[in-house]
Scaffold this active site. Structure first.
Site, short mmCIF file in Angstrom:
data_model
loop_
_atom_site.label_atom_id
_atom_site.label_comp_id
_atom_site.label_asym_id
_atom_site.label_seq_id
_atom_site.Cartn_x
_atom_site.Cartn_y
_atom_site.Cartn_z
N CYS A 246 45.35 -48.42 46.32
CA CYS A 246 45.16 -47.34 45.34
C CYS A 246 43.65 -47.82 45.10
O CYS A 246 43.40 -46.58 46.00
CB CYS A 246 45.74 -48.30 44.15
SG CYS A 246 45.81 -46.74 43.40
N HIS A 331 51.55 -47.97 45.60
CA HIS A 331 51.84 -49.40 45.85
C HIS A 331 52.59 -49.79 46.92
O HIS A 331 54.41 -50.05 46.47
CB HIS A 331 51.96 -49.74 44.36
CG HIS A 331 50.80 -50.00 43.83
ND1 HIS A 331 49.87 -50.57 42.90
CD2 HIS A 331 50.04 -48.07 42.75
CE1 HIS A 331 49.01 -50.17 42.95
NE2 HIS A 331 49.44 -49.03 42.12
N GLU A 333 53.85 -53.00 47.34
CA GLU A 333 54.78 -54.27 46.15
C GLU A 333 54.75 -53.48 45.03
O GLU A 333 56.14 -54.43 44.86
CB GLU A 333 53.13 -55.27 45.85
CG GLU A 333 52.18 -54.97 45.07
CD GLU A 333 51.97 -53.44 44.38
OE1 GLU A 333 52.01 -52.90 44.05
OE2 GLU A 333 51.50 -52.63 45.57
#
Length: 359
Positions: A246, A331, A333
């Site tokens: 990001c 993202h 995760e």
């Protein structure tokens, strides 16, 4: 209690206040996720923003101890169509209302979130203020224009001092620009020995920690607001493998000679399709960013675009052609939601292993 959201263009939305009775201003954005409001509230990347949730019913499963992305929320306010004050879920520990009340964050319900979202999509993100019903609109609008945009978000949310999360695997220095805890958890699950450091840590200080790899975290705001981080990344190229997520992706691009710019209304949600250019494979991803790497600026750099957004063709992944470094705008995760991109942490560790074999 009636309260209002006043936008910088003079538009007013009146609704019912919940959470804290605070007056807060921020950049008004929208998120399209159907679930995950607790993660949104606690994501440091929302620092200084008032978030509109497009899913109509929010708060129905409450707040629990497990789904936080940070200890202290940095969000400025929450806008919803309907809020549930009496949640029902086996993990529920408190309501959304009581959580926001404890954290000093104002909420506003009962407004037309579809209209607000369309306004943002048409005109771009706007500055706004959640305030009392009797606030003078003209004065608030003037104040919003005088206040300008916030530029210290990373400084606000980054960890103050380094800390160690011991493990038996590769040593990863995780540079915290506004890190979601899910990133740290993803490394811990892979037995990594993680040292989390503040955003202003120098390349010299990072290399003194003897890292096997460096991970550049997500974070809020304009990547150009942290020029020291760009210099740090430039100095690390060729010395240690790097993975950017990001904001970390944008900073890696800037350190490589590319440029970034602000999107009209950003990408925020948990269902954004991303195409891997080499294979054509589509991942459904979670995203939260208002800036992007400029595609045309990649010409003349040593960066290769590896992923693109299906919806608008923006840059979603990069690989450095000379150094062991890659990055993604989304993202990997993210939780709850898609797990399609979680393998990128394994790719990072494999890159570290490959680099060690070359030594």
């Amino acid at each position: 209690m009636k309260r209002q959201l006043i936008l910088e263009d003079g538009t007013v939305f009146v609704g019912e206040g919940f959470g804290a009775e605070a007056t807060m201003k921020g950049e008004v954005v929208f998120n399209t996720g159907m679930t995950g409001y607790q993660e949104i509230l606690s994501d440091p990347s929302y620092c200084g923003q008032i978030v509109t949730l497009t899913y109509p019913l929010i708060g129905n499963y409450g707040i629990n101890r497990d789904d936080f992305e940070s200890i202290t929320p940095a969000i400025s306010g929450l806008i919803v169509k309907e809020v549930e004050l009496e949640p029902s879920h086996w993990k529920n520990e408190e309501s959304l209302h009581t959580f926001l009340l404890e954290k000093g964050i104002p909420g506003l319900s009962g407004i037309d979130t579809r209209k607000l979202t369309r306004l943002i999509r048409e005109h771009g993100t706007l500055r706004g203020r959640i305030c009392e019903i009797d606030a003078e609109v003209k004065e608030v609008v003037e104040g919003l224009h005088l206040g300008g945009w916030q530029h210290n978000q990373v400084e606000t949310v980054s960890v103050r001092d380094p800390y160690h999360a011991p493990g038996d695997g590769e040593r990863i220095v995780l540079v915290d620009f506004g890190m979601k805890h899910g990133i740290l958890q993803s490394l811990i699950e892979r037995q990594c020995d993680v040292v989390v450091v503040p955003y202003h840590t120098s390349a010299k200080e990072i290399m003194r920690l003897r890292p096997d790899g460096v991970l550049l975290s997500n974070g809020p705001g304009d990547p150009k607001d942290v020029p020291g981080a760009i210099e740090m990344i430039e100095e690390l190229f060729g010395r240690v493998p790097i993975f950017g997520i990001c904001l970390g992706h944008q900073l890696l691009a800037l350190a490589s000679g590319a440029t970034t710019s602000k999107l009209s209304f950003g990408h925020r949600g948990s269902n954004h399709p991303v195409r891997e250019i080499e294979t054509g494979k589509i991942d459904i991803t979670a995203q939260n960013h208002g800036f992007t790497v400029d595609l045309d600026s990649l010409k003349g750099t040593r960066l290769k675009m590896t992923h693109e957004a299906v919806n608008d063709g923006t840059v979603e992944g990069l690989k450095h052609l000379d150094f062991a470094a890659f990055s993604v705008q989304y993202h990997p995760e993210a939780s709850p939601g898609p797990q399609d991109a979680n393998h990128l942490f394994d790719s990072f560790l494999q890159m570290i292993a490959d680099e060690k074999q070359l030594v």
